[in-house]
Scaffold this motif. Structure first.
Motif, mmCIF file in Angstrom:
data_model
loop_
_atom_site.group_PDB
_atom_site.id
_atom_site.type_symbol
_atom_site.label_atom_id
_atom_site.label_comp_id
_atom_site.label_asym_id
_atom_site.label_seq_id
_atom_site.Cartn_x
_atom_site.Cartn_y
_atom_site.Cartn_z
ATOM 1 N N ALA A 10 -38.206 -32.050 -58.782
ATOM 2 C CA ALA A 10 -37.697 -32.882 -59.873
ATOM 3 C C ALA A 10 -38.800 -33.785 -60.418
ATOM 4 O O ALA A 10 -38.932 -33.964 -61.631
ATOM 5 C CB ALA A 10 -36.513 -33.714 -59.385
ATOM 6 N N ALA A 11 -39.613 -34.341 -59.531
ATOM 7 C CA ALA A 11 -40.729 -35.194 -59.968
ATOM 8 C C ALA A 11 -41.745 -34.395 -60.769
ATOM 9 O O ALA A 11 -42.262 -34.869 -61.790
ATOM 10 C CB ALA A 11 -41.397 -35.848 -58.763
ATOM 11 N N ARG A 12 -42.040 -33.167 -60.335
ATOM 12 C CA ARG A 12 -42.987 -32.305 -61.067
ATOM 13 C C ARG A 12 -42.469 -31.976 -62.465
ATOM 14 O O ARG A 12 -43.213 -31.985 -63.431
ATOM 15 C CB ARG A 12 -43.230 -31.008 -60.291
ATOM 16 C CG ARG A 12 -43.963 -31.169 -58.985
ATOM 17 C CD ARG A 12 -45.409 -31.348 -59.223
ATOM 18 N NE ARG A 12 -45.860 -30.202 -60.024
ATOM 19 C CZ ARG A 12 -47.069 -29.770 -60.090
ATOM 20 N NH1 ARG A 12 -47.998 -30.376 -59.431
ATOM 21 N NH2 ARG A 12 -47.393 -28.742 -60.828
ATOM 22 N N ILE A 13 -41.179 -31.697 -62.561
ATOM 23 C CA ILE A 13 -40.600 -31.370 -63.866
ATOM 24 C C ILE A 13 -40.661 -32.586 -64.778
ATOM 25 O O ILE A 13 -41.014 -32.476 -65.950
ATOM 26 C CB ILE A 13 -39.158 -30.855 -63.701
ATOM 27 C CG1 ILE A 13 -39.201 -29.450 -63.093
ATOM 28 C CG2 ILE A 13 -38.413 -30.840 -65.026
ATOM 29 C CD1 ILE A 13 -37.852 -28.896 -62.728
ATOM 30 N N MET A 75 -24.604 -21.234 -80.717
ATOM 31 C CA MET A 75 -25.283 -22.410 -80.189
ATOM 32 C C MET A 75 -26.407 -21.949 -79.274
ATOM 33 O O MET A 75 -26.306 -20.906 -78.629
ATOM 34 C CB MET A 75 -24.302 -23.280 -79.400
ATOM 35 C CG MET A 75 -23.171 -23.815 -80.237
ATOM 36 S SD MET A 75 -21.996 -24.786 -79.269
ATOM 37 C CE MET A 75 -21.066 -23.479 -78.480
ATOM 38 N N LEU A 76 -27.468 -22.726 -79.214
ATOM 39 C CA LEU A 76 -28.559 -22.453 -78.295
ATOM 40 C C LEU A 76 -28.221 -23.129 -76.976
ATOM 41 O O LEU A 76 -28.010 -24.335 -76.925
ATOM 42 C CB LEU A 76 -29.883 -22.993 -78.851
ATOM 43 C CG LEU A 76 -31.115 -22.780 -77.992
ATOM 44 C CD1 LEU A 76 -31.393 -21.280 -77.817
ATOM 45 C CD2 LEU A 76 -32.315 -23.463 -78.626
ATOM 46 N N ARG A 77 -28.144 -22.351 -75.908
ATOM 47 C CA ARG A 77 -27.838 -22.899 -74.585
ATOM 48 C C ARG A 77 -29.130 -22.988 -73.786
ATOM 49 O O ARG A 77 -29.874 -22.025 -73.669
ATOM 50 C CB ARG A 77 -26.832 -22.030 -73.849
ATOM 51 C CG ARG A 77 -26.517 -22.558 -72.444
ATOM 52 C CD ARG A 77 -25.399 -21.803 -71.797
ATOM 53 N NE ARG A 77 -24.125 -22.041 -72.441
ATOM 54 C CZ ARG A 77 -23.354 -23.116 -72.228
ATOM 55 N NH1 ARG A 77 -23.758 -24.051 -71.393
ATOM 56 N NH2 ARG A 77 -22.204 -23.241 -72.844
ATOM 57 N N LEU A 78 -29.388 -24.170 -73.242
ATOM 58 C CA LEU A 78 -30.533 -24.419 -72.376
ATOM 59 C C LEU A 78 -30.007 -24.705 -70.980
ATOM 60 O O LEU A 78 -29.161 -25.578 -70.798
ATOM 61 C CB LEU A 78 -31.345 -25.612 -72.892
ATOM 62 C CG LEU A 78 -32.449 -26.167 -72.002
ATOM 63 C CD1 LEU A 78 -33.469 -25.102 -71.653
ATOM 64 C CD2 LEU A 78 -33.115 -27.350 -72.676
ATOM 65 N N SER A 79 -30.485 -23.940 -70.003
ATOM 66 C CA SER A 79 -30.048 -24.150 -68.617
ATOM 67 C C SER A 79 -31.238 -24.033 -67.673
ATOM 68 O O SER A 79 -32.265 -23.467 -68.023
ATOM 69 C CB SER A 79 -28.954 -23.151 -68.234
ATOM 70 O OG SER A 79 -29.437 -21.839 -68.344
ATOM 71 N N ILE A 80 -31.061 -24.565 -66.495
ATOM 72 C CA ILE A 80 -32.088 -24.554 -65.457
ATOM 73 C C ILE A 80 -31.585 -23.707 -64.296
ATOM 74 O O ILE A 80 -30.434 -23.832 -63.882
ATOM 75 C CB ILE A 80 -32.364 -25.985 -64.936
ATOM 76 C CG1 ILE A 80 -32.755 -26.924 -66.064
ATOM 77 C CG2 ILE A 80 -33.394 -25.986 -63.831
ATOM 78 C CD1 ILE A 80 -34.108 -26.679 -66.633
ATOM 79 N N GLU A 81 -32.461 -22.857 -63.775
ATOM 80 C CA GLU A 81 -32.134 -22.068 -62.587
ATOM 81 C C GLU A 81 -33.263 -22.210 -61.578
ATOM 82 O O GLU A 81 -34.403 -22.460 -61.947
ATOM 83 C CB GLU A 81 -31.964 -20.593 -62.954
ATOM 84 C CG GLU A 81 -30.725 -20.311 -63.773
ATOM 85 C CD GLU A 81 -30.540 -18.829 -64.043
ATOM 86 O OE1 GLU A 81 -31.338 -18.020 -63.527
ATOM 87 O OE2 GLU A 81 -29.621 -18.496 -64.780
ATOM 88 N N ALA A 82 -32.942 -22.031 -60.316
ATOM 89 C CA ALA A 82 -33.963 -22.074 -59.272
ATOM 90 C C ALA A 82 -34.912 -20.897 -59.452
ATOM 91 O O ALA A 82 -34.494 -19.800 -59.804
ATOM 92 C CB ALA A 82 -33.321 -22.022 -57.899
ATOM 93 N N GLY A 83 -36.205 -21.142 -59.242
ATOM 94 C CA GLY A 83 -37.221 -20.102 -59.382
ATOM 95 C C GLY A 83 -38.342 -20.570 -60.284
ATOM 96 O O GLY A 83 -38.325 -21.675 -60.801
ATOM 97 N N GLY A 84 -39.331 -19.743 -60.488
ATOM 98 C CA GLY A 84 -40.459 -20.105 -61.333
ATOM 99 C C GLY A 84 -41.530 -20.835 -60.544
ATOM 100 O O GLY A 84 -41.379 -21.147 -59.361
ATOM 101 N N CYS A 85 -42.626 -21.143 -61.194
ATOM 102 C CA CYS A 85 -43.792 -21.750 -60.535
ATOM 103 C C CYS A 85 -43.508 -23.144 -59.990
ATOM 104 O O CYS A 85 -43.986 -23.503 -58.931
ATOM 105 C CB CYS A 85 -44.965 -21.816 -61.508
ATOM 106 S SG CYS A 85 -45.547 -20.198 -62.021
ATOM 107 N N SER A 86 -42.754 -23.951 -60.735
ATOM 108 C CA SER A 86 -42.511 -25.321 -60.299
ATOM 109 C C SER A 86 -41.189 -25.467 -59.561
ATOM 110 O O SER A 86 -40.746 -26.578 -59.318
ATOM 111 C CB SER A 86 -42.544 -26.260 -61.509
ATOM 112 O OG SER A 86 -41.472 -25.955 -62.381
#
Length: 140
Positions: A10-13, A75-86
């Protein structure tokens, strides 16, 4: 172990958000939440920050183009999922409905939908549409 890693990610994001906001275009606008946020309860802090997401002119333009192609309002939906570099991955999709826990932001008739959990990570961020030689995509 996950409980120890979540604050780190969370801090990195949040660091990335600040860096992105510092380099975002001056033409971005603040999108205000619709409807107005509920009144804070007495147990909540009185110094509560404004919930806002920024959207660039390019993002608004591209969403209008997509809506005209679809023939109906999406509508444009923005969501967060676990995974990725950070530790997290940003997902963008087109949606025609919203859930009870979603927050809707609007600018010039274009709506951006963010679920309650993802909002904690993207609050204050800028959504842009970038066209490059090898790809075109919405970016956070």
């Amino acid at each position: 172990m996950i409980r120890r890693l979540v604050p780190f990610f969370a801090a990195r994001i949040r660091e990335n958000h600040l860096r992105l906001l510092g380099s975002s275009s001056a033409s971005s606008s603040v999108l205000r939440e619709q409807p107005p946020p509920p009144q804070p309860s007495p147990s909540q802090s009185q110094s509560q920050s404004i919930v806002a997401v920024h959207m660039t002119d390019n993002c608004v333009r591209r969403m209008r183009e997509l809506q005209s192609q679809e023939g109906k309002e999406k509508m444009l939906r923005l969501s967060i999922e676990a995974g990725g570099c950070s530790g997290f991955q940003y997902n963008f999709s087109l949606d025609d409905k919203h859930n009870d826990d979603d927050r809707i932001f609007e600018r010039e008739g274009v709506k951006l939908v963010v679920d309650k959990i993802s909002l904690d990570f993207v609050n204050g961020a800028t959504v842009d549409f970038v066209e490059e030689l090898i790809r075109s995509a919405f970016q956070h």
